[in-house]
Design an enzyme around this catalytic site. Sequence first.
Site, short mmCIF file in Angstrom:
data_model
loop_
_atom_site.label_atom_id
_atom_site.label_comp_id
_atom_site.label_asym_id
_atom_site.label_seq_id
_atom_site.Cartn_x
_atom_site.Cartn_y
_atom_site.Cartn_z
N CYS A 1 0.84 -1.21 0.00
CA CYS A 1 0.00 0.00 0.00
C CYS A 1 0.87 1.25 0.00
O CYS A 1 0.56 2.22 -0.70
CB CYS A 1 -0.93 0.01 1.20
N THR A 2 1.94 1.23 0.77
CA THR A 2 2.85 2.37 0.80
C THR A 2 3.47 2.59 -0.58
O THR A 2 3.50 3.72 -1.08
CB THR A 2 3.93 2.17 1.87
#
Length: 160
Positions: A54-55
């Site tokens: 996600c990052t």
Amino acid sequence: MAHTPKIGDTVVDFRLPGGHLDGETFHRREYTLGEQRGKPLVLAFYPGDDTPVCTAQLCSYSDGLAALQFAGATVWGISPQGIDSHEQFARNRNLRMPLLSDQGRMVAKSFGITAPLIGLRRAVFILTGTGRLHWKHVTAVGATYPPATTLTTQLAKLSV
């Protein structure tokens, strides 16, 4: 579980709390799909703040934000975490797009992307200025995401 919208479907309006980082200030407010009518919108659903994939995904979109905005689009990141988590995530990673909180996963459910264990499947939807679904990418497992360049290419097709 609801089915994901089909290409050409009009997406139902929704309202979610969220915020965006502008310099040192994190501005909190309510976001509605209807406020985006007239310009394309990229909805990037992701399972969790500060997780590795996600990052990488949100940093990619933040880094490519100028090109996405040049293509006429607004980009919203949407996940089940609360606004405090989103603020910390945005500050830690210098993310410049709004991050919306879908804590009850009602919007994710309406897009048919909720999933056991992870909460929701990673998915990206591009909506036209009239609110119709132009393009989508929904993962089964969630370890991949379309890069910002793919989104920019899809957005360019809207003006053809």
